[in-house]
Design a protein around this motif. Structure first.
Motif, PDB file in Angstrom:
ATOM      1  N   HIS A 190      -6.202  -2.920  13.503  1.00 20.82           N
ATOM      2  CA  HIS A 190      -7.398  -2.293  12.921  1.00 20.82           C
ATOM      3  C   HIS A 190      -8.388  -1.946  14.031  1.00 20.82           C
ATOM      4  O   HIS A 190      -8.963  -0.864  14.050  1.00 20.82           O
TER       5      HIS A 190
ATOM      6  N   SER B 169      -1.271 -12.798   3.910  1.00 21.29           N
ATOM      7  CA  SER B 169      -2.724 -12.968   3.834  1.00 21.29           C
ATOM      8  C   SER B 169      -3.303 -12.354   2.558  1.00 21.29           C
ATOM      9  O   SER B 169      -4.269 -12.880   2.015  1.00 21.29           O
TER      10      SER B 169
ATOM     11  N   SER C 154      -9.249 -11.005   3.723  1.00 23.29           N
ATOM     12  CA  SER C 154      -8.237 -10.060   4.192  1.00 23.29           C
ATOM     13  C   SER C 154      -8.408  -8.795   3.358  1.00 23.29           C
ATOM     14  O   SER C 154      -8.353  -8.855   2.121  1.00 23.29           O
ATOM     15  N   GLY C 155      -8.645  -7.685   4.021  1.00 21.35           N
ATOM     16  CA  GLY C 155      -8.989  -6.446   3.305  1.00 21.35           C
ATOM     17  C   GLY C 155      -8.028  -6.125   2.175  1.00 21.35           C
ATOM     18  O   GLY C 155      -8.435  -5.880   1.030  1.00 21.35           O
ATOM     19  N   SER C 156      -6.723  -6.158   2.473  1.00 22.70           N
ATOM     20  CA  SER C 156      -5.752  -5.747   1.470  1.00 22.70           C
ATOM     21  C   SER C 156      -5.722  -6.709   0.278  1.00 22.70           C
ATOM     22  O   SER C 156      -5.254  -6.349  -0.798  1.00 22.70           O
TER      23      SER C 156
ATOM     24  N   LEU D 157       1.036   5.502   9.506  1.00 29.05           N
ATOM     25  CA  LEU D 157       0.523   4.186   9.917  1.00 29.05           C
ATOM     26  C   LEU D 157       1.133   3.784  11.263  1.00 29.05           C
ATOM     27  O   LEU D 157       0.420   3.383  12.200  1.00 29.05           O
TER      28      LEU D 157
ATOM     29  N   ARG E 114      -7.052  -5.727  -3.250  1.00 27.20           N
ATOM     30  CA  ARG E 114      -6.283  -4.914  -4.204  1.00 27.20           C
ATOM     31  C   ARG E 114      -5.322  -5.747  -5.053  1.00 27.20           C
ATOM     32  O   ARG E 114      -4.713  -5.226  -5.970  1.00 27.20           O
TER      33      ARG E 114
ATOM     34  N   SER F 145      -2.527  -7.611  12.532  1.00 29.55           N
ATOM     35  CA  SER F 145      -3.210  -6.499  11.858  1.00 29.55           C
ATOM     36  C   SER F 145      -4.646  -6.365  12.354  1.00 29.55           C
ATOM     37  O   SER F 145      -5.150  -5.246  12.483  1.00 29.55           O
TER      38      SER F 145
ATOM     39  N   VAL G 278      -0.994   4.404   0.029  1.00 29.68           N
ATOM     40  CA  VAL G 278      -1.855   5.029   1.045  1.00 29.68           C
ATOM     41  C   VAL G 278      -2.501   3.867   1.792  1.00 29.68           C
ATOM     42  O   VAL G 278      -3.059   2.948   1.179  1.00 29.68           O
ATOM     43  N   LYS G 279      -2.381   3.902   3.108  1.00 28.66           N
ATOM     44  CA  LYS G 279      -2.672   2.699   3.912  1.00 28.66           C
ATOM     45  C   LYS G 279      -4.128   2.588   4.352  1.00 28.66           C
ATOM     46  O   LYS G 279      -4.757   3.585   4.732  1.00 28.66           O
ATOM     47  N   TYR G 280      -4.580   1.355   4.351  1.00 34.33           N
ATOM     48  CA  TYR G 280      -5.880   0.986   4.961  1.00 34.33           C
ATOM     49  C   TYR G 280      -5.579   0.616   6.402  1.00 34.33           C
ATOM     50  O   TYR G 280      -4.795  -0.289   6.669  1.00 34.33           O
ATOM     51  N   TRP G 281      -6.172   1.339   7.329  1.00 33.89           N
ATOM     52  CA  TRP G 281      -5.923   1.027   8.746  1.00 33.89           C
ATOM     53  C   TRP G 281      -7.164   1.425   9.520  1.00 33.89           C
ATOM     54  O   TRP G 281      -7.401   2.605   9.757  1.00 33.89           O
TER      55      TRP G 281
ATOM     56  N   ALA H  38       0.838  -1.210   0.000  1.00 33.78           N
ATOM     57  CA  ALA H  38       0.000   0.000   0.000  1.00 33.78           C
ATOM     58  C   ALA H  38       0.865   1.250   0.000  1.00 33.78           C
ATOM     59  O   ALA H  38       1.865   1.335   0.713  1.00 33.78           O
TER      60      ALA H  38
ATOM     61  N   ASP I 240       4.986  -1.802   5.914  1.00 34.39           N
ATOM     62  CA  ASP I 240       3.721  -2.464   6.202  1.00 34.39           C
ATOM     63  C   ASP I 240       3.511  -2.402   7.702  1.00 34.39           C
ATOM     64  O   ASP I 240       4.261  -1.732   8.386  1.00 34.39           O
ATOM     65  N   ALA I 241       2.578  -3.200   8.208  1.00 34.10           N
ATOM     66  CA  ALA I 241       2.430  -3.250   9.662  1.00 34.10           C
ATOM     67  C   ALA I 241       3.512  -4.176  10.216  1.00 34.10           C
ATOM     68  O   ALA I 241       3.236  -5.279  10.681  1.00 34.10           O
TER      69      ALA I 241
HETATM   70  O1  PMV Z   1      -5.463  -6.719   4.979  1.00 31.17           O
HETATM   71  P1  PMV Z   1      -5.061  -6.618   6.413  1.00 31.17           P
HETATM   72  O2  PMV Z   1      -6.211  -6.767   7.331  1.00 31.17           O
HETATM   73  O3  PMV Z   1      -3.923  -7.541   6.735  1.00 31.17           O
HETATM   74  O4  PMV Z   1      -4.514  -5.120   6.668  1.00 31.17           O
HETATM   75  C1  PMV Z   1      -3.430  -4.605   5.979  1.00 31.17           C
HETATM   76  C2  PMV Z   1      -3.035  -3.308   6.522  1.00 31.17           C
HETATM   77  C3  PMV Z   1      -1.749  -2.706   5.957  1.00 31.17           C
HETATM   78  O5  PMV Z   1      -0.986  -3.674   5.271  1.00 31.17           O
HETATM   79  C4  PMV Z   1      -0.929  -2.177   7.105  1.00 31.17           C
HETATM   80  C5  PMV Z   1      -2.062  -1.541   5.041  1.00 31.17           C
HETATM   81  C6  PMV Z   1      -2.626  -1.869   3.693  1.00 31.17           C
HETATM   82  O6  PMV Z   1      -3.389  -1.036   3.186  1.00 31.17           O
HETATM   83  O7  PMV Z   1      -2.272  -2.915   3.114  1.00 31.17           O
END
Ligand code: PMV
Length: 352
Positions: free
Chosen positions: A216, A116, A155-157, A262, A160, A212, A22-25, A20, A303-304
């Motif tokens: 979140h 993930s 897994s949200g990311s 982040l 993408r 993560s 721009v991060k999803y958090w 990412a 990343d996280a």
């Molecule tokens: O997809 P998850 O729930 O593992 O969250 C990913 C969160 C970050 O990698 C930190 C940011 C992102 O947008 O990928």
């Protein structure tokens, strides 16, 4: 085609990871993002999944055997079984079968890379394809959109990872067709950003101390949450324009600030924590110095976790590799040279 338990079906998908910008958090409801995000799809960091449909031996709603690197993996099997159970409306006819999944990653298990996104990406593609084939449906553009939605639920990311080069996910009033349900491809990319590299510097290969999901959740009562979500939405829209116009300085500024923001969110949450390691900081300082001294467009993101992703155009690959070898080497354990990729591919299909 009538769905008979004699049907032979096996498919193998390779799905890349993504990083990412721009991060999803922060998330809410059924895996919906609190802000929009944008990422670069990778090429060499991927998961491959082979899914076979077998004759069902039990009455269970979901009969799943899950193998990781050739060995049964109970922990992930439980998570994937839950995922299949929760989302069976996407592939209802598969419930007449036993499901056998074999999975492996291109990167070492201990690389500290979150798998993930690529794993749920590949699993979703394989499950959805099985359902499409049983219904004699062709895989069209809508297939990848649906796979993105399904992957998001794992897994949200992962949502993408379904698209080549750059993808964005999450509703954004400035981006037409953007939605929280699934990711969309970012189409207009300036040549500056079309051949981009990501060298992942593994500073620490221990599993993360805080997952993560926990991170979140900590955004729920975070004192800066509202501002952060607003900022990320603005930056996502800005980044789409930056990628279109080829504005390198603005790209670097937003990408690096996003990484630090982040981690600032983690450090300022109620149950605060810290994932950066001394090596992470050393490398960041050295990247600043190198850029100031050479004016070369290399920047970092995180990343996280503690590992650094060094981002740079392919045109300066030689200089950056030299910088890594001469200056950064003492601060990381291993590295993976990756670059922008073309999205998932189906590697084999047996359907009779
Ligand atoms: O997809 P998850 O729930 O593992 O969250 C990913 C969160 C970050 O990698 C930190 C940011 C992102 O947008 O990928």
């Amino acid at each position: 085609m009538s769905v008979s338990t004699q049907t032979q079906f096996s498919t193998t998908w390779r799905c890349p990871s993504n990083i990412a910008l721009v991060k999803y958090w922060g998330k809410y409801g059924n895996q919906l993002p609190c802000n929009s995000s944008i990422s670069l799809t990778l090429s060499n960091s991927y998961t491959e999944v082979t899914l076979e449909l077998t004759q069902k031996a039990t009455q269970d709603t979901v009969e799943l055997a899950y193998f990781f690197e050739g060995k049964p993996n109970e922990k992930f099997e439980k998570r994937v079984k839950q995922f299949i159970e929760n989302n069976q409306n996407y592939f209802a006819d598969l419930m007449n079968y036993g499901i056998r999944i074999q999975s492996h990653n291109s990167f070492p298990h201990s690389a500290g890379i979150a798998s993930s996104a690529s794993a749920f990406g590949a699993i979703s593609l394989a499950l959805l394809e099985a359902s499409y084939r049983l219904n004699q449906q062709e895989l069209d553009a809508e297939f990848y959109e649906k796979a993105s939605e399904l992957a998001r639920l794992g897994s949200g990311s992962a949502s993408r990872s379904m698209f080549a080069s750059y993808a964005m996910w999450g509703e954004n009033e400035k981006v037409p067709h953007s939605t929280n349900q699934k990711a969309i491809q970012v189409n207009q990319i300036h040549p500056q950003f079309q051949s981009f590299c990501d060298t992942i510097l593994i500073v620490e290969d221990e599993p993360k101390k805080v997952s993560s999901s926990v991170g979140h959740a900590l955004m729920n009562n975070h004192p800066y949450a509202a501002n952060r979500f607003e900022q990320a939405n603005q930056r996502t829209a800005q980044m789409i324009e930056i990628l279109k116009q080829g504005e390198m300085d603005a790209f670097i500024q937003i990408t690096e600030s996003e990484a630090l923001t982040l981690h600032a969110m983690m450090m300022t949450s109620g149950d605060y924590y810290l994932l950066m390691k001394p090596g992470t900081i050393e490398i960041i300082e050295k990247v600043f110095e190198f850029r100031n001294a050479t004016n070369l467009p290399v920047c970092f993101t995180l990343d996280a976790g503690p590992n650094i992703h060094l981002l740079y155009p392919e045109s300066i690959e030689t200089e950056v590799h030299q910088f890594i070898q001469t200056t950064l080497k003492p601060h990381f354990k291993s590295l993976i040279h990756d670059k922008i990729g073309n999205g998932p591919v189906c590697l084999s299909l047996v359907c009779s």
